[in-house]
Design a protein around this motif. Sequence first.
Motif, short mmCIF file in Angstrom:
data_model
loop_
_atom_site.label_atom_id
_atom_site.label_comp_id
_atom_site.label_asym_id
_atom_site.label_seq_id
_atom_site.Cartn_x
_atom_site.Cartn_y
_atom_site.Cartn_z
N GLY A 42 -5.98 -1.34 0.16
CA GLY A 42 -6.03 -2.79 0.24
C GLY A 42 -7.35 -3.34 -0.31
N TYR A 96 -2.96 -9.13 1.62
CA TYR A 96 -2.54 -8.59 2.92
C TYR A 96 -1.50 -7.51 2.68
N THR A 97 -1.48 -6.54 3.57
CA THR A 97 -0.41 -5.55 3.55
C THR A 97 0.45 -5.82 4.78
N GLU A 155 -7.30 -8.24 3.76
CA GLU A 155 -8.63 -7.87 3.27
C GLU A 155 -9.12 -8.99 2.37
N GLN A 168 -5.59 0.20 4.50
CA GLN A 168 -6.82 -0.57 4.27
C GLN A 168 -7.59 -0.19 3.01
N SER A 186 0.85 -1.19 0.00
CA SER A 186 0.00 0.00 0.00
C SER A 186 0.89 1.24 0.00
N GLU A 226 -2.52 -5.71 7.41
CA GLU A 226 -3.92 -5.45 7.12
C GLU A 226 -4.43 -6.36 6.00
#
Lengths: 457, 457
Positions: A208, A219-220, A245, A205, A156, A243
Motif C-alpha cells: 500500500g 486504501y486497501t 495510506e 500495508q 494488495s 488499510e
Amino acid sequence: MEIKELYKEYKKFVGKSVETAGWIRNHRVSSNVGFIDLSDGTTIKNVQLVYGKETEDFEKITHLHIGSAIRVTGKVVESTGGKQDFELEVEKIVLEGDCPEDYPIQPKRHTREFLRSEAYLRPRTNLFNAVFRIRSLAAGAIHAYFQSKGYIYMHSPIITASDCEGAGEMFQVTTLDLDRVAKEGKVDYSKDFFGKKASLTVSGQLEGETFAMAFSKIYTFGPTFRAENSNTTSHLSEFWMIEPEIAFCDLNGLMDIEEDMLKYIINYVLNNGKDELEFLDSFVEKGLIDKLTKLVNSQFTRITHHDVIKLLKEADVEWQFKPEYGEDIAREHEKYITEYFDGPVFITDWPKDIKAFYMKQNDDGETVRAVDLEVPMAGELMGGSQREDDYDKLVTRMKEMGLNPEDMEWYVNLRKYGSCTHAGFGMGFERLVMYLTGVENIRDVIPYFRAPNNCEY
Amino acid sequence: MEIKELYKEYKKFVGKSVETAGWIRNHRVSSNVGFIDLSDGTTIKNVQLVYGKETEDFEKITHLHIGSAIRVTGKVVESTGGKQDFELEVEKIVLEGDCPEDYPIQPKRHTREFLRSEAYLRPRTNLFNAVFRIRSLAAGAIHAYFQSKGYIYMHSPIITASDCEGAGEMFQVTTLDLDRVAKEGKVDYSKDFFGKKASLTVSGQLEGETFAMAFSKIYTFGPTFRAENSNTTSHLSEFWMIEPEIAFCDLNGLMDIEEDMLKYIINYVLNNGKDELEFLDSFVEKGLIDKLTKLVNSQFTRITHHDVIKLLKEADVEWQFKPEYGEDIAREHEKYITEYFDGPVFITDWPKDIKAFYMKQNDDGETVRAVDLEVPMAGELMGGSQREDDYDKLVTRMKEMGLNPEDMEWYVNLRKYGSCTHAGFGMGFERLVMYLTGVENIRDVIPYFRAPNNCEY
C-alpha cells in the motif's frame, strides 16, 4: 416486487394486486383462515399473507411448509391494529420449492452454536439477516467514504513472498504434491508454482505504501490471514482489513482521518440500517443505537502512551496487570481509559520495542509515532502510525529487529526515491462489524469463519 | 491543497498563494528561469511550477532532482498560451525527500517490460496512474451499483475445503512444515491447521448461492486463484472476481442485470475518469472513448449457441477452427459474432457437456441455461447461468460428471430447503479493466501480478 419496495410504497398499492416471492418463515392455520410470514431477505421485515376459505386452493395452501419458496399474488390491505402496516390478501400462491418438516431452521429461538453448525442456513434467521446486512452496509460505507474523497482503491496482493511485520504466523501456499515431498524426502522450491516459498499476506500495508508514494491517498480492503493457533471469540484465521495510506500526512492528520472515517461509517449505518439496528438493539445489545449515536457526536481524546500509564498508575484501582512505562497495556487498562474519558481515545507515541519496525522514531529514542484507537466497548479498533521516512533510520531499525533490509529492497527504496512524511492505519473489518451489531463472537459476523480445525464450506 | 482540487478551483485562487506537495516529474532550467512539473497523483495532470532569479533559494531549487518529494508555496497565475490553464509562481520550496540521479523512472518513454520489473515504481508514470485510477473507479462503480440496488455484499471464503467447478487447478494452503514432511516421509493432515487439506478458492459462487437463498440478491467481489501453468498475457494466478447471485431470477432477468451493470460501470468511468480516458485514448488505444460510448448506447443481442453455430457455418469465412454444434467456440468465432451484430452478444443455451454441473438443464436434454457475454474487442467478459434448482437433476448430473454430492451436501441441500429459480454470473475484474483502459497485457492492470515463477513484492 421486492418486499423492501413493498414496505416503502405500499400506500400506493392499497386495494391493488401485487406479486412477490420469498420463503415462508412462519405459518399459522385455523379452520377458516391462515397466516403466512413471508421473507425475501431484502429487508429484515416479513410481509404477512392472509388467506381464507374463499382463497383459490385453500386446502393446498394450508399444507405449505416452513422454509418453502413461493410466489404470491395478493391484494394490499392496510392492517387494523397488529404490528404490520399492511398485509396481502392472497389471490394465488405458486409453490417454487418445498421444504421438508425436518428443516433445521424453525420459527423458534436457535442457539448460536447450533446456527454456526448450519452456517449456510443461518442467514435465513432474523439475527443473521441483520448482521450480514449491517456488514454489507458498512463495507459500502467504507468504499463510499474513500471514493468520495479521491482515495485510490488498491488491491494488495494476497499471495506474497514478503512478511510484513516480520512476525505473525503465515499460511504457506504451494502446488507441490505433499505426498511426493514425503516420498522423495526433500522439498524442492524450484519446482513450486512460484519457484520459491510463498505465503498468504498478513497485511497489505507495505505494498500500500508503494501506491501512496504515487497517488498520495490510497486504501486497501481485502482479506488477510494469520495462522495463529488461537481458538477464541475474537480471532479469525481469515479476516478482512482496511488499510489506508496517505502521503504528506503526519500522525495528527492520520487521527483526523480515522475519526472522520469512523463517524462517517456509523452515520451511514444509522441512516441506512434502521430496522436492523432496532432489531439488534432489542435482541442483542440493549442500548446499541444510543452507543452508536453517542460515538458520532463525541470528540475523540488524544493522549500519549506515557500519560496513559501515568493516569493508570494514579488510578485507585487494583490492576490485574500492573501498568508500566515502556510496556503494552492490557484490556482492563483500555477499558478504564475509555471510561475515564467517556469516549474514544487515541493513544499515541508508544514504546518502540513493542511496535513494528516501520514506525517513525521520535527524537527521544524511546518511542515511535504510533497510534491505537481505543473505543468504549470495542477495545482497539484501529492501529496506525506515521511511517519512518528516513532511509538510514529505517535500515538501522530493521537490523536491530533482526530483519534483512535486502529482503525488502523495494520497501526501503521508497525512502530513497522521493521519501516524504506519510502515515497509515489498519482496521479489522470484523471487529468493526462486532461493534456495529453488538455481536460478541467474531465467528458470527463473517459468512464462513476460518479457525484452527474449522474450514467448512 | 491537492493538485486535483487546485485544478477544480484555481480560478478562485488566481493571484493568491497556495500550498501543495508532490513529486517532481520533470525539471527544466535555463540561466534565469526554471520549470518543474509537479505530480501528487491525485490527478493524472501535473501542475507547472515556475521560478526565476528573484525566487528565494533560486540556486538550490535549480538542483532539485527528478523524483524528489517537495512542498511548495506559490502564487496561482493564469497561463497565457501553452497547455496548462494555470501555473504556480514559486514563493518557497521545501525538499521533503531527495532522489538520486539513477532513479529508474525518468521523463522518457519506458517499455512496459521494464516497468513490470520495477512494479513498485510504475504507478508513478502517467500510464499506470491512469490505469490504476480507472481500476479504482471501476471498483467503486461496482460497489455503488450493487449497493444502490439493495444487493448484499458478501465476502465468500478465500481458504476453502470445497472445489467449485470440480475443475481448475488449486493452490494448497498449509501450515505443515514441508521439511518435516520430507524428513518424516508422510503427510498427516490431522496435524495441518484445519485438520484437513485446504485450498485457495477458485470461485465464491457456491457459497454465494447460500446467501442468495436468504437475501435474494447478493454479490461477491474478492480475489480468486488458479494454479494453472499458463504464462500468457490474459491469465493471472491471482485475480479479482465479481459474482452476483439472484433468487427468483431466470436467464432473461440475469441478462438484463449484466447489461445494466456493464453500462452503469462504463458510464461511471466515462463521467469520472475523463482525463485518464483521454490519455489512454491518445497513447494506448486510439478510439477508446468512442468504443466505450458506443457500448453504453448499444442494444445487446441475445442468441442461442445453436443459432451462433448455424451463423458461423453459413459465413463465407475460412475458419481455423471449424464451428460445430455441441462444441465450444473459438476466439475467431467470438470476434466474427460481435462484428456481425456490431455490438455485445449474449450467447445462451450452451451444450451441457462443456459447461459446469450446476447449470440448469433445458428440456432438450442437450443444453443448459448458460450465457456468455461476448463484447467487441474484449471477448468473453462475463459468464453466467440459471442454476439447476431441481434436487434430483442436480445430484444426477454431479454423479455423471464424477462429483460426489455428499462432498457438497450443503450445496445440494439448497435444492431441498425452499429451492427456487435463481441465476448468477461471474465477471473477471482484470478483464474488465483491460477493456476499460485498452491495455493488452493483464499483468499491467493489477498492482502486483502473480504468475508461474512470478511472486515479487
